[in-house]
Design a protein around this motif. Structure first.
Motif, PDB file in Angstrom:
ATOM      1  N   GLU A 157       0.510  -1.069   0.244  1.00 33.91           N
ATOM      2  CA  GLU A 157       0.108   0.123  -0.052  1.00 33.91           C
ATOM      3  C   GLU A 157       0.965   0.932  -0.266  1.00 33.91           C
ATOM      4  O   GLU A 157       0.517   2.193  -0.474  1.00 33.91           O
ATOM      5  CB  GLU A 157      -0.876  -0.116   1.161  1.00 33.91           C
ATOM      6  CG  GLU A 157      -2.241   1.209   1.271  1.00 33.91           C
ATOM      7  CD  GLU A 157      -2.818   0.667   0.645  1.00 33.91           C
ATOM      8  OE1 GLU A 157      -4.006   1.773   0.066  1.00 33.91           O
ATOM      9  OE2 GLU A 157      -3.415  -0.536   0.142  1.00 33.91           O
ATOM     10  N   THR A 158       2.029   1.251   0.522  1.00 34.89           N
ATOM     11  CA  THR A 158       3.273   2.321   1.253  1.00 34.89           C
ATOM     12  C   THR A 158       3.349   2.327  -0.670  1.00 34.89           C
ATOM     13  O   THR A 158       3.705   4.098  -0.826  1.00 34.89           O
ATOM     14  CB  THR A 158       3.838   2.196   1.908  1.00 34.89           C
ATOM     15  OG1 THR A 158       3.332   2.385   3.791  1.00 34.89           O
ATOM     16  CG2 THR A 158       5.047   3.465   1.663  1.00 34.89           C
ATOM     17  N   SER A 159       3.835   1.942  -1.472  1.00 34.19           N
ATOM     18  CA  SER A 159       4.613   1.312  -2.212  1.00 34.19           C
ATOM     19  C   SER A 159       4.015   2.359  -3.746  1.00 34.19           C
ATOM     20  O   SER A 159       4.141   1.909  -4.582  1.00 34.19           O
ATOM     21  CB  SER A 159       5.593   0.205  -2.339  1.00 34.19           C
ATOM     22  OG  SER A 159       4.056  -0.782  -3.460  1.00 34.19           O
ATOM     23  N   ASP A 160       2.677   2.053  -3.414  1.00 30.85           N
ATOM     24  CA  ASP A 160       1.547   2.522  -4.399  1.00 30.85           C
ATOM     25  C   ASP A 160       1.511   3.592  -4.098  1.00 30.85           C
ATOM     26  O   ASP A 160       1.364   4.303  -3.627  1.00 30.85           O
ATOM     27  CB  ASP A 160       0.093   2.143  -4.232  1.00 30.85           C
ATOM     28  CG  ASP A 160      -0.917   2.548  -4.997  1.00 30.85           C
ATOM     29  OD1 ASP A 160      -1.130   2.798  -6.119  1.00 30.85           O
ATOM     30  OD2 ASP A 160      -2.166   2.047  -4.857  1.00 30.85           O
ATOM     31  N   GLY A 161       1.749   4.614  -5.516  1.00 27.16           N
ATOM     32  CA  GLY A 161       1.955   6.173  -5.933  1.00 27.16           C
ATOM     33  C   GLY A 161       0.358   6.658  -5.641  1.00 27.16           C
ATOM     34  O   GLY A 161       0.548   7.999  -5.576  1.00 27.16           O
ATOM     35  N   GLU A 162      -0.602   6.414  -5.608  1.00 23.83           N
ATOM     36  CA  GLU A 162      -2.189   6.818  -5.796  1.00 23.83           C
ATOM     37  C   GLU A 162      -2.380   7.068  -4.126  1.00 23.83           C
ATOM     38  O   GLU A 162      -3.409   7.571  -3.804  1.00 23.83           O
ATOM     39  CB  GLU A 162      -3.405   5.461  -5.688  1.00 23.83           C
ATOM     40  CG  GLU A 162      -2.867   5.822  -7.601  1.00 23.83           C
ATOM     41  CD  GLU A 162      -2.571   6.489  -8.714  1.00 23.83           C
ATOM     42  OE1 GLU A 162      -3.854   7.651  -7.890  1.00 23.83           O
ATOM     43  OE2 GLU A 162      -2.288   7.687  -9.094  1.00 23.83           O
ATOM     44  N   PHE A 208      -1.137   7.416   2.020  1.00 27.94           N
ATOM     45  CA  PHE A 208      -0.351   7.579   3.606  1.00 27.94           C
ATOM     46  C   PHE A 208       0.857   6.708   3.370  1.00 27.94           C
ATOM     47  O   PHE A 208       0.884   5.036   2.268  1.00 27.94           O
ATOM     48  CB  PHE A 208      -1.001   6.330   4.060  1.00 27.94           C
ATOM     49  CG  PHE A 208      -2.438   7.443   4.609  1.00 27.94           C
ATOM     50  CD1 PHE A 208      -2.701   8.572   5.792  1.00 27.94           C
ATOM     51  CD2 PHE A 208      -3.519   7.130   4.406  1.00 27.94           C
ATOM     52  CE1 PHE A 208      -3.722   8.843   5.907  1.00 27.94           C
ATOM     53  CE2 PHE A 208      -4.569   7.402   4.142  1.00 27.94           C
ATOM     54  CZ  PHE A 208      -5.104   9.022   5.241  1.00 27.94           C
ATOM     55  N   ASP A 209       1.975   6.506   4.613  1.00 27.38           N
ATOM     56  CA  ASP A 209       2.978   5.431   3.930  1.00 27.38           C
ATOM     57  C   ASP A 209       2.181   4.810   5.455  1.00 27.38           C
ATOM     58  O   ASP A 209       2.029   5.568   6.727  1.00 27.38           O
ATOM     59  CB  ASP A 209       4.047   6.595   4.253  1.00 27.38           C
ATOM     60  CG  ASP A 209       4.541   7.025   3.880  1.00 27.38           C
ATOM     61  OD1 ASP A 209       4.786   6.383   2.164  1.00 27.38           O
ATOM     62  OD2 ASP A 209       5.406   7.747   3.687  1.00 27.38           O
ATOM     63  N   TRP A 210       2.591   3.559   5.503  1.00 27.74           N
ATOM     64  CA  TRP A 210       1.843   2.521   6.953  1.00 27.74           C
ATOM     65  C   TRP A 210       2.718   2.001   7.450  1.00 27.74           C
ATOM     66  O   TRP A 210       3.641   1.797   6.905  1.00 27.74           O
ATOM     67  CB  TRP A 210       1.415   1.973   5.964  1.00 27.74           C
ATOM     68  CG  TRP A 210      -0.925   2.040   5.431  1.00 27.74           C
ATOM     69  CD1 TRP A 210      -0.365   2.542   4.173  1.00 27.74           C
ATOM     70  CD2 TRP A 210      -1.697   1.959   6.013  1.00 27.74           C
ATOM     71  NE1 TRP A 210      -2.115   3.226   3.663  1.00 27.74           N
ATOM     72  CE2 TRP A 210      -2.199   2.819   5.274  1.00 27.74           C
ATOM     73  CE3 TRP A 210      -1.748   2.136   7.656  1.00 27.74           C
ATOM     74  CZ2 TRP A 210      -3.912   3.592   5.474  1.00 27.74           C
ATOM     75  CZ3 TRP A 210      -3.041   2.856   7.887  1.00 27.74           C
ATOM     76  CH2 TRP A 210      -4.185   2.953   6.792  1.00 27.74           C
ATOM     77  N   ASN A 211       2.645   1.745   8.591  1.00 24.09           N
ATOM     78  CA  ASN A 211       3.874   1.195   9.467  1.00 24.09           C
ATOM     79  C   ASN A 211       2.848   0.220  10.283  1.00 24.09           C
ATOM     80  O   ASN A 211       2.139   0.762  10.986  1.00 24.09           O
ATOM     81  CB  ASN A 211       4.348   2.275  10.426  1.00 24.09           C
ATOM     82  CG  ASN A 211       5.633   1.907  11.266  1.00 24.09           C
ATOM     83  OD1 ASN A 211       6.080   0.586  11.149  1.00 24.09           O
ATOM     84  ND2 ASN A 211       5.276   2.470  12.355  1.00 24.09           N
ATOM     85  N   ALA A 212       3.583  -0.692   9.592  1.00 27.46           N
ATOM     86  CA  ALA A 212       2.594  -2.191  11.560  1.00 27.46           C
ATOM     87  C   ALA A 212       3.248  -2.332  12.258  1.00 27.46           C
ATOM     88  O   ALA A 212       4.539  -2.612  12.191  1.00 27.46           O
ATOM     89  CB  ALA A 212       2.399  -3.348  10.367  1.00 27.46           C
TER      90      ALA A 212
END
Length: 161
Positions: A128-133, A136-140
């Motif tokens: 999800e983070t690598s998706d340019g669309e 958010f940057d996600w941190n689990a």
């Protein structure tokens, strides 16, 4: 013996019971492990988007919607891990961003246990983070079991003897 209009043969005891004696029926379901993983949604532009009143309602709403997409991908119903049911819930925010809790029922923890769920959530967050669309940057973060495991229950019972 009638159950919802059908007959049930007992596993133990007589097939015919006198009405004055009565019967007891016991049912059980397989163990369900409850495992939650907080994930942090960090705005790509470094600050929360507010609704103009100084709160983060807009960011929280968008983060929870994105978290629901992640939860669906994690769930068996969305093509994810077998025996996993998941949902995303708002869980406040901290200095880094909006916290979304991915709450999971692990219906068969032998097929997909807490460690597998944790790894899959980390993988999904990275995608999800690598998706340019993505906004958010996600941190689990580290997940946790919310109920007692069968092993813990047995240990506690053994300690009481």
């Amino acid at each position: 013996h009638f159950v919802e209009g059908g007959f049930v043969d007992p596993e133990y005891g007589p097939k015919q019971v006198p009405p004055a004696a009565g019967i007891v029926m016991v049912g059980a379901t397989p163990w369900v492990c409850n495992y939650n993983v907080p994930i942090c949604a960090v705005e790509r532009f470094g600050k929360l988007t507010t609704n103009g009143d100084g709160d983060d309602a807009t960011s929280t709403s968008r983060a929870v919607r994105a978290g629901r997409r992640l939860a669906k991908k994690l769930s068996e119903r969305g093509g994810g891990l077998p025996g996993v049911q998941a949902m995303a819930l708002p869980h406040g925010h901290d200095q880094f961003g909006v916290i979304v809790e991915i709450a999971c029922n692990l219906l068969d923890s032998k097929r997909a246990g807490p460690q597998a769920v944790q790894m899959e959530i980390k993988r999904l967050c990275a995608l999800e983070t690598s998706d340019g669309e993505c906004d958010f940057d996600w941190n689990a973060r580290d997940g946790y079991v919310t109920n007692l495991t069968p092993e813990t229950i047995l240990e506690r019972l053994a300690a009481e003897r």
